[in-house]
Design an enzyme around this catalytic site. Sequence first.
Site, PDB file in Angstrom:
ATOM      1  N   GLU A  44       0.834  -1.202   0.000  1.00  0.00           N
ATOM      2  CA  GLU A  44       0.000   0.000   0.000  1.00  0.00           C
ATOM      3  C   GLU A  44       0.869   1.253   0.000  1.00  0.00           C
ATOM      4  O   GLU A  44       1.597   1.506   0.962  1.00  0.00           O
ATOM      5  CB  GLU A  44      -0.926   0.017   1.217  1.00  0.00           C
ATOM      6  CG  GLU A  44      -1.744   1.287   1.382  1.00  0.00           C
ATOM      7  CD  GLU A  44      -2.541   1.638   0.142  1.00  0.00           C
ATOM      8  OE1 GLU A  44      -2.277   2.713  -0.437  1.00  0.00           O
ATOM      9  OE2 GLU A  44      -3.413   0.840  -0.253  1.00  0.00           O
ATOM     10  N   GLN A  52     -13.976   6.540   4.003  1.00  0.00           N
ATOM     11  CA  GLN A  52     -14.673   7.147   2.869  1.00  0.00           C
ATOM     12  C   GLN A  52     -16.180   7.308   3.079  1.00  0.00           C
ATOM     13  O   GLN A  52     -16.759   8.271   2.556  1.00  0.00           O
ATOM     14  CB  GLN A  52     -14.384   6.345   1.599  1.00  0.00           C
ATOM     15  CG  GLN A  52     -12.921   6.413   1.185  1.00  0.00           C
ATOM     16  CD  GLN A  52     -12.638   5.691  -0.105  1.00  0.00           C
ATOM     17  OE1 GLN A  52     -13.428   5.698  -1.039  1.00  0.00           O
ATOM     18  NE2 GLN A  52     -11.483   5.042  -0.162  1.00  0.00           N
ATOM     19  N   CYS A 170     -20.598   2.539  -3.313  1.00  0.00           N
ATOM     20  CA  CYS A 170     -21.706   3.176  -2.601  1.00  0.00           C
ATOM     21  C   CYS A 170     -22.693   3.797  -3.577  1.00  0.00           C
ATOM     22  O   CYS A 170     -22.721   5.013  -3.788  1.00  0.00           O
ATOM     23  CB  CYS A 170     -21.219   4.218  -1.614  1.00  0.00           C
ATOM     24  SG  CYS A 170     -22.553   4.756  -0.504  1.00  0.00           S
ATOM     25  N   LYS A 314     -20.947  -2.345  -3.647  1.00  0.00           N
ATOM     26  CA  LYS A 314     -19.561  -2.042  -3.275  1.00  0.00           C
ATOM     27  C   LYS A 314     -19.576  -1.027  -2.136  1.00  0.00           C
ATOM     28  O   LYS A 314     -19.553   0.191  -2.352  1.00  0.00           O
ATOM     29  CB  LYS A 314     -18.802  -1.520  -4.499  1.00  0.00           C
ATOM     30  CG  LYS A 314     -18.691  -2.554  -5.621  1.00  0.00           C
ATOM     31  CD  LYS A 314     -17.882  -2.028  -6.788  1.00  0.00           C
ATOM     32  CE  LYS A 314     -17.844  -3.026  -7.934  1.00  0.00           C
ATOM     33  NZ  LYS A 314     -17.180  -4.302  -7.576  1.00  0.00           N
ATOM     34  N   ALA A 316     -18.453  -0.328   2.314  1.00  0.00           N
ATOM     35  CA  ALA A 316     -17.648  -0.753   3.455  1.00  0.00           C
ATOM     36  C   ALA A 316     -18.373  -1.813   4.266  1.00  0.00           C
ATOM     37  O   ALA A 316     -17.741  -2.690   4.868  1.00  0.00           O
ATOM     38  CB  ALA A 316     -17.303   0.448   4.333  1.00  0.00           C
ATOM     39  N   CYS A 349     -26.413   0.352   2.439  1.00  0.00           N
ATOM     40  CA  CYS A 349     -26.323   1.708   1.917  1.00  0.00           C
ATOM     41  C   CYS A 349     -27.217   2.603   2.767  1.00  0.00           C
ATOM     42  O   CYS A 349     -28.437   2.642   2.553  1.00  0.00           O
ATOM     43  CB  CYS A 349     -26.750   1.742   0.452  1.00  0.00           C
ATOM     44  SG  CYS A 349     -26.474   3.338  -0.336  1.00  0.00           S
TER      45      CYS A 349
END
Length: 431
Positions: A44, A52, A170, A314, A316, A349
């Site tokens: 990373e 986010q 999201c 998609k 978290a 969501c």
Amino acid sequence: MPHPTPESPSRRHDVVIIGGGAAGIAVTASLLKRRGDLDIAIVEPAERHSYQPGWTLVGGGVFSADITRRPMDDVIPSRATRYATRGERVDPEAAEVALADGRRLGYARLVVAPGLVLDWGAIEGLEETLGENGVTSNYRFDLAPYTWSLVQSLERGRALFTQPPMPIKCAGAPQKAMYLACDHWRRQGRLDDIEVRFCNAGGVLFGVPDYVPALERYIAGYGIEAACGERLVAVDGPSRTARFAVGGEDGEHEEERGFDMLHAVPPQKAPGFVAESGLANGGGWLDLDAETLQHVRYPAVFGLGDVSGTPNAKTAAAVRKQAPVVAENLLASLDETPLTAAYTGYGSCPLTVERGRIVLAEFGYGGTLQPTFPRWVNDGTQATRRAWWLKAKQLPWLYWNLMLKGHEWLAAPARREPRMESGDARGASGR
């Protein structure tokens, strides 16, 4: 405790993880929770880790941007070795990862979790005007505060909110920005003087029908003009005009619209190295078994997060449920025992429809509702204050202190029939 330092130009690890976002760190923590002596490497390059999901609330004036970021080395588990560079290519036959700095990492198992790419350049003129001329996006840390600045300053005119073709991270975030803006304008008595249009490249307001009625009530209440089949293709910031490809019975044609504020969301795709390494499906996304999250052709490779080609949202929240599945199944594959952990497509969501209320959409594969709480606690198909409390007050703490540390609250994997997977776990060729 400091992270181990990678010294040699080439090293071999038990597990190499590409990506230090939510997916990469959560699965590292879950693996080490189960087997603390694993030699794990994380590849990373970024020096900061971002929460986010908080950027929507930054753009709505609820959070400050600085609370959504922490130093990368503070969130990576201390027992993992970090390579502060990019993973450039995977050789799944040789079980190696080539790094951007020239080093090569061998692995017994690989986890691919680099996230996705925001393709700003796919929209003509967009990159050049982001952050000025009324053009913004909550999909970037540095722009979310500009979103709030625009919302506060706009007193009359036209505000456009765009959503690109799926898949995107999201999928509700383009709408959340719009609802929070409208709520502020309504509270300030300005909404009647602002024309709001939702330019959605897709064919429906939201992909799971159970949540649509509640959203439609807010669309109507705010007086939003919601248009499907409108794809943003170009932006001219200085003239404050946007061009859209609009679908119709006779095919697409282009229409130009002026704006005073434009919240743009770019098309999104998997990093190029996934396809270049032979790991992609036909759409370019990581080709995984939807249940086990093991690669369909290379049993030594697992994946999770936004890069995945599995048909889930998609988010978290999806990662929170995926990480324990990958951890259990990866260790089972190392032990040459059947993979019994199953991911059922859960994603969440929290659709922020006004300051203080959220429609908490929770669903799995095929749009099947998967609520965490019974309806008497929180009815996810309606806008509730309880869901707002969860999103704004609890989820950030849970993210930093539980999910990234391997504490799998309400995230136990589902179970599948135990069976051995076909193929040698060292690679599809059986070498």
